[in-house]
Motif scaffolding. Structure first.
Motif, PDB file in Angstrom:
ATOM      1  N   UNK A 718      -5.978   1.192   5.066  1.00 23.14           N
ATOM      2  CA  UNK A 718      -4.764   1.285   4.244  1.00 23.14           C
ATOM      3  C   UNK A 718      -3.664   1.956   5.040  1.00 23.14           C
ATOM      4  N   UNK A 719      -2.449   1.395   4.963  1.00 26.18           N
ATOM      5  CA  UNK A 719      -1.329   2.001   5.679  1.00 26.18           C
ATOM      6  C   UNK A 719      -0.804   3.231   4.956  1.00 26.18           C
ATOM      7  N   UNK A 720      -1.046   3.318   3.680  1.00 27.26           N
ATOM      8  CA  UNK A 720      -0.666   4.518   2.921  1.00 27.26           C
ATOM      9  C   UNK A 720      -1.630   4.665   1.757  1.00 27.26           C
ATOM     10  N   UNK A 770       3.149   5.323   5.753  1.00 29.38           N
ATOM     11  CA  UNK A 770       3.159   3.930   6.178  1.00 29.38           C
ATOM     12  C   UNK A 770       3.543   3.807   7.652  1.00 29.38           C
ATOM     13  N   UNK A 771       4.528   4.585   8.081  1.00 27.22           N
ATOM     14  CA  UNK A 771       4.903   4.583   9.503  1.00 27.22           C
ATOM     15  C   UNK A 771       3.711   5.029  10.339  1.00 27.22           C
ATOM     16  N   UNK A 772       2.986   6.047   9.857  1.00 24.37           N
ATOM     17  CA  UNK A 772       1.820   6.533  10.601  1.00 24.37           C
ATOM     18  C   UNK A 772       0.725   5.475  10.652  1.00 24.37           C
ATOM     19  N   UNK A 773       0.557   4.700   9.567  1.00 26.87           N
ATOM     20  CA  UNK A 773      -0.417   3.618   9.562  1.00 26.87           C
ATOM     21  C   UNK A 773      -0.075   2.554  10.593  1.00 26.87           C
ATOM     22  N   UNK A 792     -11.226  -7.961  12.131  1.00 20.79           N
ATOM     23  CA  UNK A 792     -10.758  -7.465  10.847  1.00 20.79           C
ATOM     24  C   UNK A 792     -11.053  -8.430   9.718  1.00 20.79           C
ATOM     25  N   UNK A 793     -10.841  -7.983   8.498  1.00 19.32           N
ATOM     26  CA  UNK A 793     -11.006  -8.811   7.295  1.00 19.32           C
ATOM     27  C   UNK A 793      -9.766  -8.617   6.433  1.00 19.32           C
ATOM     28  N   UNK A 794      -9.189  -9.718   5.949  1.00 22.29           N
ATOM     29  CA  UNK A 794      -8.007  -9.604   5.108  1.00 22.29           C
ATOM     30  C   UNK A 794      -8.221 -10.354   3.791  1.00 22.29           C
ATOM     31  N   UNK A 795      -7.438  -9.984   2.782  1.00 23.66           N
ATOM     32  CA  UNK A 795      -7.534 -10.611   1.457  1.00 23.66           C
ATOM     33  C   UNK A 795      -6.157 -11.046   0.996  1.00 23.66           C
ATOM     34  N   UNK A 804      -2.366  -4.254  -2.674  1.00 20.94           N
ATOM     35  CA  UNK A 804      -1.775  -2.965  -2.290  1.00 20.94           C
ATOM     36  C   UNK A 804      -2.794  -1.860  -2.524  1.00 20.94           C
ATOM     37  N   UNK A 805      -2.736  -0.764  -1.782  1.00 24.72           N
ATOM     38  CA  UNK A 805      -1.817  -0.544  -0.654  1.00 24.72           C
ATOM     39  C   UNK A 805      -2.080  -1.548   0.478  1.00 24.72           C
ATOM     40  N   UNK A 806      -1.014  -1.985   1.125  1.00 22.32           N
ATOM     41  CA  UNK A 806      -1.125  -2.983   2.182  1.00 22.32           C
ATOM     42  C   UNK A 806      -1.929  -2.416   3.347  1.00 22.32           C
ATOM     43  N   UNK A 807      -2.685  -3.283   4.034  1.00 21.04           N
ATOM     44  CA  UNK A 807      -3.643  -2.836   5.039  1.00 21.04           C
ATOM     45  C   UNK A 807      -3.254  -3.313   6.438  1.00 21.04           C
ATOM     46  N   UNK A 808      -3.850  -2.684   7.444  1.00 12.84           N
ATOM     47  CA  UNK A 808      -3.543  -3.018   8.834  1.00 12.84           C
ATOM     48  C   UNK A 808      -3.882  -4.477   9.141  1.00 12.84           C
TER      49      UNK A 808
END
Length: 1024
Positions: A718-720, A770-773, A792-795, A804-808
């Motif tokens: 998670x980016x945040x 989010x910037x840190x992610x 990676x795995x995305x949905x 959300x939260x949006x992921x890398x």
């Protein structure tokens, strides 16, 4: 060429105030060391070096501040290499310095004589130096000890808080408040401790308003005398809601049924949920959005509708204000007392919480007490500041050194800041990347960006340019903005990544391999594991060394998962790893054994230590032996323990004795030294880059490092996070036309639609996260030299939106989706395929490594054993799992004796000799004959006779150590032909963990193995 930045202008005038933006692989350390040499060169000119050596004080007037100890050592090493090069002792790496060979030799000699004056230190060490300058003002003795065990201080302070009889009534009130606020639980003490811990680190401002005062102010606004304000507000909201409902019912035929629903039957939850919607409606007065097409409400009805809705909102604000003021007051009363108790604990023990050092310095600097002489003296002594990784500096740290930098700037000194906002990944410990631009402006620093990348292959640099300098800025930032995370997010991303594009310097292409799988609810761990194993298999077949490989994960708890995945393949069981855990000396078996034995010697009657020593089979070491701790210095005592245990010298032992020696010089006794090692578990040995082992670490730990091959096996975080955020909100946000400065303390998340301040704080926190992610993605993708592998795995939902939260993984997906837009002219040879299975991306070229046959490696020794968990953990676990053994000393002795007897019996010629071998074992063990035990041992051997008779070899109660330092203990290993049998004796009842333990043993042996658990009391065999 290492990317040397010439810090002098064309007319050779020294640039005093510089800010260097150094992207990944741009030669940051080189330029820091080069600047250090350049300042030394200025001293040579000023002091006429040929006539006399530079005074020592001039060396100590230069300070380089790094983020980690490793970076500090690397910086010192680079400075010495540069000087040796200038002195003609080794190849010169500096392009220009202004220092002659003769002067460099003299300077090198002077530095070697006064090496302690070379000020290259970490930011934490420098903060401690400043703290000592304030010791008197802070009320601590200058010889204090630093502890980073905040948990222990907290526990001691809480204990004092509960023991304070005068505080009993306030604690009860605090508990009642917590229960009123929904902080449920069955145990009052645990509820209090849990919530104190949650609020423990929160700042305490002086102008927080009390509950009584806020009640009074709200009553003034209402213009009424009310006994129970909470009840009054709830009733008001209910009455107003009923009136609004009646109004809607009266004109129901002209309202849009679906759109009017949020305004019907309004209660607290509905107001909280729809607060922003209600405000927007009142602001726009757009009745068309809740009415049927071509329908209108009479003006007087519209006015009544708005008036009722506005009153509901106003009363809801008052109610929320009261609720959180009550929480705030209850919390602060106890937190203030807790912090006072904490100060008492630290003062009594003469310790300082390392995490609070910087904050204490800034508090003194902001006070009117004046600046201590020691601090002023430090400012006069240090004139030249070089600060590394400036993007990870916290505001408190900067405010602590600001006066020193201002003094330097005004006194002819110099400032040299180096960092990269894109690599700011320590926000969770206070790092603030926005300081970079602020300090540039405040101190009028000249900003220079290093454009070249000297680390990675051409295609890797180009790939990351497209990801972070093109797709992120032009496409991804807009995508993230669509998710309404925070305002002005796109602008913030552009500020951070505007300098992301780099010029590749290396002449090889490099290689990138990415597989992002579309989530279809299959076993994700199995996918990650299989992909990682396939990557490693391919690398080893191409001749890659273990030390060529770095595996990066998001969290430390994923390290053990990755190790288990790799060990699940038989051929990989003996692969050595370097992790943070196996570099820590507390995790080394011999160190654990030393500390445990030392504890037993000074606590000989303690049942816990007796049992622990017995489990390790060490009780016989003390037969007829009497070590009196009072007759030794601490250092001599530990040497005696080490000799007693016959522990061979190695890096762990050397580091252990170094720490013991330092603690002895500080006057610590044996007990305090033992506690020191258990309380400071980060004491580690240094890993050599020449060690042939795979490095597995978190992305945070990898910053500043590089590797030939980088694998990102779980690229999905998670980016945040939507965690609860606590902060202070001005009272004026809740009371109309109120101009006071009082504050309330509250959880920000639920009030971001109610309070403009809460919204600002919430969005700032989320924006930083989010910037840190994104920065974690950047750091991870820029560590590699030649090869980068990402899994990676995305949905996506049915409408094509990411959850959300949006992921890398989602961000990387979009980067690849937009890749073709920006690759024109890059001359990259790549393949990008997208299908229902996911996204596949391959780019660049592969290079074969020197051949390596892993099947022939011999990374194990049959006279050692492997145990991943702490031995103390294993011992404590046995107390929990087998309380009957804990309660019955005879039971404990039974288990120890059985293992001892069985360990003596090796090979048996035939079945007829079993009883004779058992009798012989009793004699050799010096055990008193016991007919019951004799029968049990005989039956055990008979049941397992095929592993005692006609065998090639066996090992009992021995140790097994891998190169990575992991240790395991196995009861019996039997070799028959090319096959190995692992036998584990159990004197207790069967447990689920038994199979896992033996399965772990099996993975250790790089041959075909069968595991056998033998439950002695039941005479039962279980094959694993």
């Amino acid at each position: 060429m290492n990317g040397n930045l010439n810090c002098s202008s064309e007319d050779n005038k020294f640039k005093q105030f510089l800010s260097i933006k150094a992207s990944a692989g741009s030669g940051k350390t080189y330029n820091l060391a080069s600047r250090f040499i350049e300042i030394l060169g200025l001293y040579l000119k000023n002091k006429n070096f040929s006539e006399g050596i530079i005074p020592t004080k001039n060396l100590s007037s230069i300070i380089a501040i790094t983020f980690t100890n490793k970076a500090s050592l690397e910086m010192k090493d680079r400075v010495m290499k540069f000087l040796k090069g200038l002195a003609g002792i080794r190849k010169n790496e500096l392009e220009r310095s202004g220092i002659s060979e003769e002067d460099a030799r003299k300077l090198l000699i002077e530095i070697l004589k006064n090496f302690e004056d070379i000020n290259v230190t970490t930011i934490d060490s420098f903060m401690n130096t400043l703290h000592k300058a304030f010791a008197v003002d802070l009320g601590v003795y200058p010889d204090y000890d630093i502890t980073f065990d905040s948990e222990k201080i907290f526990e001691s302070a809480v204990k004092l808080l509960f023991e304070d009889e005068k505080n009993f009534e306030d604690l009860i009130n605090f508990l009642n408040t917590l229960l009123f606020l929904g902080k449920d639980g069955m145990n009052g003490e645990k509820i209090i401790i849990k919530n104190l811990k949650e609020y423990y680190k929160i700042e305490l401002p002086e102008n927080v308003i009390s509950y009584t005062e806020i009640e009074k102010k709200i009553k003034e606004f209402i213009n009424g005398t009310i006994s129970d304000l909470n009840e009054y507000l709830l009733n008001e909201i209910g009455d107003l809601s009923n009136k609004l409902n009646s109004l809607i019912d009266r004109y129901y035929t002209i309202f849009h049924r679906k759109k009017i629903k949020p305004y019907q039957s309004i209660n607290l939850n509905e107001v909280n949920k729809n607060y922003a919607k209600y405000l927007k409606f009142l602001e726009n007065e757009n009745f068309d959005e809740i009415l049927k097409k071509d329908k209108t409400l009479p003006p007087e009805v519209q006015n009544l509708f708005k008036e009722l809705l506005n009153e509901i909102i106003k009363n809801f604000r008052y109610y929320v204000l009261l609720k959180y003021t009550k929480e705030s007051e209850a919390i602060f009363k106890q937190i203030e007392k807790l912090k006072e108790k904490e100060k008492d604990v630290q003062k009594r023990l003469n310790i300082v919480d390392g995490s609070q050092i910087t904050k204490r310095i800034t508090e003194i600097l902001k006070s009117d007490s004046g600046v201590p002489y020691a601090f002023c003296n430090l400012g006069e002594q240090i004139m030249h500041y070089l600060i590394d990784e400036f993007q990870d500096t916290s505001r408190d740290q900067f405010e602590a050194i600001r006066p020193l930098l201002e003094n330097s700037k005004g006194s002819g000194g110099s400032i040299f800041l180096v960092g990269d906002k894109k690599q700011s990944i320590y926000g969770w410990r206070g790092g603030d990347y926005t300081l970079f631009d602020e300090v540039d402006e405040d101190f009028f620093l000249e900003s220079i960006t290093l454009k070249s990348n000297y680390r990675s292959g051409r295609d890797i640099v180009k790939f990351n340019n497209i990801c972070f300098a093109e797709a992120l800025l032009n496409d991804i930032s807009n995508l993230i903005t669509e998710y309404n995370v925070a305002e002005n997010l796109s602008e913030e991303i552009n500020k951070v990544y505007s300098d992301a594009s780099q010029i590749p310097v290396q002449d090889f292409k490099g290689y990138i391999n990415i597989h992002l799988k579309k989530n279809n609810d299959e076993d994700t761990d199995e996918f990650y594991k299989n992909r990682l194993i396939r990557i490693l298999e391919t690398l080893f077949k191409r001749g890659a060394k273990y030390s060529d490989i770095m595996i990066l994960v998001r969290n430390n708890n994923e390290i053990e998962t990755v190790v288990d995945w790799i060990h699940s393949k038989d051929e990989f069981k003996n692969i050595p790893f370097i992790t943070d855990g196996n570099l820590k000396i507390i995790n080394n078996f011999n160190i654990k054994k030393t500390l445990l034995t030392a504890s037993f010697i000074i606590n000989p009657e303690d049942d816990f230590y007796i049992k622990s020593i017995g489990e390790l089979g060490l009780l016989t070491c003390f037969d007829g032996l009497n070590i009196d701790p009072s007759g030794y210095s601490p250092y001599e005592f530990f040497l005696a323990v080490i000799n007693l245990l016959k522990i061979e010298n190695d890096l762990y032992l050397k580091r252990f004795l170094e720490e013991v020696a330092q603690l002895s010089l500080k006057g610590k006794n044996i007990r305090e030294i033992i506690e020191h090692f258990y309380e400071n578990q980060d004491i580690s040995i240094s890993s050599s880059e020449e060690t042939d082992a795979i490095r597995i670490m978190s992305i945070h730990k990898s910053k500043g490092l590089q590797s030939e091959i980088v694998i990102l096996p779980i690229f999905d975080w998670e980016l945040y996070k939507k965690d609860r955020i606590y902060d202070y909100i001005p009272l004026s946000d809740f009371l109309e036309d109120y101009e006071g400065e009082e504050m309330i303390f509250t959880t920000i998340n639920s009030l971001k639609d109610i309070s403009r301040t809460a919204k600002s704080i919430y969005e700032k926190k989320i924006k930083f996260q989010l910037i840190e992610g994104l920065n974690l993605m950047y750091v991870a993708q820029t560590r590699t030299v030649r090869e980068l592998y990402i899994t990676g795995i995305f949905s996506k939902n049915e409408s094509g939106r990411y959850p959300t939260p949006i992921r890398s993984s989602a961000i990387l997906c979009e980067m690849l989706n937009n890749f073709e837009k920006y690759e024109d002219g890059s001359n990259m040879d790549y393949t990008l395929e997208q299908n229902e299975m996911g996204i596949f991306f391959v780019c660049g070229e592969l290079k074969d490594f020197e051949s390596k046959d892993i099947s022939k490696t011999n990374d194990y020794k049959m006279n050692k054993y492997y145990l991943p968990d702490s031995i103390l953990f294993r011992i404590r676990k046995s107390f929990i799992d087998e309380p009957d053994i804990e309660d019955l000393r005879e039971g404990m002795k039974f288990g120890t004796d059985i293992h001892k007897l069985l360990s003596i019996i090796k090979k048996i010629d035939d079945e007829e000799n079993i009883e004779a071998e058992v009798e012989n074992a009793f004699k050799r063990a010096h055990s008193l004959y016991d007919s019951k035990m004799y029968e049990i041992v005989v039956n055990t051997v008979r049941d397992l006779k095929e592993y005692f008779i006609d065998i090639d070899d066996c090992w009992t109660e021995k140790e097994f150590v891998t190169k990575s330092g992991n240790i395991f203990r196995i009861d019996r290993i039997v070799k028959k032909g090319n096959f190995f049998y692992i036998i584990d004796y159990k004197t207790g009842e069967p447990k689920e963990e038994d199979r896992k333990q033996v399965d772990l043993y099996r993975r250790l042996i790089p041959y075909e193995t069968t595991g056998i658990i033998y439950y002695i009391k039941k005479g039962e065999k279980v094959y694993v």
